[in-house]
Design a protein around this motif. Structure first.
Motif: not given
Length: 739
Positions: A354-382
């Motif tokens: 899951g995504l836990q935005p730094l400082a509990g940023d609610e704006t970042v939380a609204e972008l959680a799905d896209g950020l998790l997709d990006a994180a998965e792509a990075i981890r998968r490449a590794v």
């Protein structure tokens, strides 16, 4: 006591070269430890392979040095060395961990040195003395039949019990024949336990004793027989009941035999063995297979194949490596089972919980799905052993974003790969002078990735574009990458165009998702990095605050303070990174940036920050004195001739200077700062004005100037230099209409 081969003086310890002439000769190293290497000497080596940062050169089997690109007298990509080439290098030094630092040698032939010596461990001798020693061997006769002191020592290896037989043990070496040079083990082979000349009705060539056998054909046919024997032995060896072990546990099995199943992710040919990089669901390891120096072992095995390997686990310069005794391609159900196991493990491990935005940023939380997709792509490449290339603007915000990802990914690469230098192979940051990912940058990236694919058999990389790549000005560069099917992930907190969503695999931007945000790219990417690797979360807490030049959100100010960074310290980091980002802008400066952002106790950042302030203040004073102020339709304009009154090729860069001028002088809602040069113009406003709309309107007012947006993020407009005055008037008029 020996004597110097150059001047004849006595040399202590039996050496053959005196201290003043150490650099006049070249050495052939035949030792087995980096500790035996003598700094400042020149050595003959064999090119092992290339990396982003230089060339690996084997001085002897298992003794490898790095010739860093900074030591070359030319660009790395113009070096015409190929793996397996003999080259000459100088040793700068040997580190405590055994790493050997090499320097460039302008001399690249024996004749360019005053002599050649062999360094066998700690001893030195002339090359011709090798022959003298070998001539004294009792079995060096020219016509004698091979004679064994103990016949049991020459019995052929029995492989019927399934015991693994190494590739380099297939041919039994006996005494050289009349036409052979000493130490040429490939000329006489045993076939079914007998010397080749005595073999009857075998698959290898034979002589009737009356004809002179061609040595070249003999060797080629013998090698073919060796390959056949190797394949048969491998199949026999892999029929036993040995259990497979996970690559991730090999560090606990050093010195033991092991069997691994996995997928080949790269193949590289060294001056000695062929090295296959193999991964399973637990990690990646190098597998060395040897036929003869510089000869490709298992030529049918390619990247993407699934294989089963039996071998011995060894520690090679501190890295775990498997010495292959047998390697076979898996097919059918066995291959499918390995691929399925890897795919299932990859999917389970790549997706963050899951995504836990730094400082509990609610704006970042609204972008959680896209950020998790990006994180998965990075981890998968590794996990797939694919290189990751990060592109970001050469600004403080861009460097903070790039460094955040770097901080998260490097530990994952180190965990995944046994090689200690893997993080330099599999992760690269390439800063951009402009925040636009244009054709120049894309062409550079495409050239490098294709060279790495063709020369080093590397997989095509994942491109992560942060703070760039999300606007239509980057469309051509993105399209070039897409031609090769390269995966691209774009993360940008600034203006993004909806048209770019279809051009990249993953696009994260508040603009795209309709989120009202006061985010910097550094703040957004820092939360992404924490999703990629939660273990570095504590290291990232101060980065969002560093990425803002003004109006830093309170949540990030407090987060930085909790991490031990007060406002003054944050400002020092921001200014220090901005200064270093400008100089050598095309370099990632990995270690320097890490020292500034993560390791510095205060002195380095404070020192660099002081330089930043001095240089910026000098430019601001000059610019202020030469700024023309005017009012048009109720809007106050500050116009600066950036060609005439700034140092264009020294710090600060024009965008940063205009940012500071605008922050200092803006005095109301209707204020604009315009910096105009020979053929480019920058706009800063207090109102929410679209630079693209301004450029389109200016193009209508100055139709012969070819006005176009060059960068939304930095408010940049380009035009024809001959229409400079007309463009200045047109842009001012267009801005006045926009307020």
């Amino acid at each position: 006591m020996g004597s110097c081969i150059i001047c004849g003086v006595d040399v202590d310890g039996g050496g053959r070269i005196c201290d003043p002439h150490q650099e006049d000769v070249v050495f052939d190293f035949r030792g087995n430890s980096p500790d035996q290497i003598v700094p400042s000497r020149f050595y003959r080596g064999v090119v092992d392979g290339y990396a982003e940062f230089g060339v690996f050169v084997d001085l002897a089997p298992g003794v490898t040095g790095l010739l860093h690109r900074s030591e070359l007298d030319r660009r790395l990509d113009t070096l015409d060395w190929e793996p397996g080439d003999d080259v000459f290098v100088q040793v700068k030094g040997v580190r405590d961990n055994g790493n050997i630092d090499l320097a460039w040698s302008i001399r690249q032939a024996d004749r360019e040195f005053r002599g050649v010596l062999v360094q066998d461990g700690d001893a030195e001798h002339l090359p011709e003395e090798d022959g003298d020693e070998e001539d004294e061997e009792p079995d060096a006769g020219t016509d004698a039949e091979p004679v064994a002191a103990d016949e049991s020592d020459h019995e052929p290896a029995d492989t019927s019990d399934g015991e693994s037989v190494g590739v380099d043990k297939i041919a039994a070496v006996d005494e050289p024949s009349e036409t052979e040079e000493p130490d040429e083990p490939d000329e006489i082979h045993e076939v079914d336990g007998k010397p080749e000349a005595e073999a009857d009705d075998d698959d290898v060539s034979e002589s009737d004793g009356d004809e002179e056998v061609d040595g070249t054909e003999d060797v080629a046919e013998a090698e073919e027989a060796d390959a056949d024997a190797t394949a048969e032995d491998d199949e026999d060896d892999l029929e036993d009941a040995r259990e497979r072990i996970d690559i991730g546990t090999l560090a606990d099995a050093v010195g033991n035999a092991a069997r691994i199943d996995g997928e080949v992710v790269s193949v590289r040919q060294t001056g000695g063995p062929t090295v296959f990089e193999v991964r399973d669901e637990t990690g990646v390891v190098d597998v060395a297979a040897f036929v003869k120096p510089g000869v490709r072992a298992y030529p049918d095995v390619e990247v993407g194949d699934t294989v089963r390997i039996d071998g011995e686990v060894e520690s090679h310069r501190g890295d775990v490596q498997v010495e292959a005794e047998a390697l076979v391609l898996l097919e059918g159900e066995e291959a499918e089972a390995v691929r399925r196991r890897l795919a299932e493990a990859l999917t389970a491990e790549a997706r963050p919980d899951g995504l836990q935005p730094l400082a509990g940023d609610e704006t970042v939380a609204e972008l959680a799905d896209g950020l998790l997709d990006a994180a998965e792509a990075i981890r998968r490449a590794v996990l797939e052993s694919r290189p990751i290339v990060v592109r970001h603007p050469a600004t403080a915000d861009g460097y903070v974003a790039g460094a955040a990802v770097e901080r998260a990914v490097l530990p994952l690469i180190r965990e995944e790969h046994a090689k200690s230098d893997a993080e330099y192979h599999y992760f690269t940051r390439r800063p951009l002078d402009d925040p636009v990912y244009g054709m120049d940058a894309a062409t550079n990236d495409a050239t490098r990735m294709l060279q790495d694919r063709d020369r080093h058999d590397e997989q095509l990389p994942l491109f992560l574009l942060v703070g760039t790549g999300s606007t239509t000005e980057s469309a051509d560069g993105i399209d070039l990458l897409s031609v090769y099917g390269v995966d691209a992930v774009v993360v940008d907190a600034e203006v993004a165009d909806p048209e770019t969503r279809d051009a990249v695999d993953t696009l994260v931007s508040p603009q795209i998702d309709g989120v009202d945000a006061d985010l910097s790219t550094g703040a957004l990417v820092a939360s992404l990095a924490s999703a990629v690797n939660d273990e570095v979360r504590e290291d990232l807490r101060h980065l969002p605050a560093v990425s803002y030049w003004a109006e830093t959100p309170d949540r990030y100010v407090e987060l930085a303070r909790d991490a031990g960074y007060d406002a003054e310290r944050v400002a020092e980091l921001r200014e220090a990174v901005a200064l270093e980002a400008y100089y050598q802008s095309y370099q990632d400066k990995r270690e320097l940036v890490a020292d500034l952002l993560f390791e510095d106790g205060g002195n380095l950042a404070a020192h660099v920050s002081e330089q930043f302030r001095e240089k910026l203040e000098t430019e601001v004073q000059t610019a202020t004195e030469n700024t023309i102020t005017e009012a048009v339709d109720g809007v106050e304009f500050a116009v600066l001739d950036t060609d005439g009154y700034t140092h264009r090729y020294d710090f600060p860069p024009t965008p940063l200077l205009l940012d500071d001028l605008h922050r200092r002088n803006a005095n109301g809602e209707a204020y604009a700062t315009v910096g105009i040069g020979m053929d480019e113009l920058y706009v800063r406003t207090t109102a929410d004005v679209s630079v693209r709309d301004v450029a389109e309107r200016a193009a209508e007012l100055a139709p012969n100037a070819d006005v176009a947006t060059a960068g939304l993020r930095e408010g940049k407009i380009e035009f024809l230099s001959g229409e400079r005055d007309a463009v200045e008037d047109a842009v001012v008029a267009a801005l006045a209409e926009s307020f």
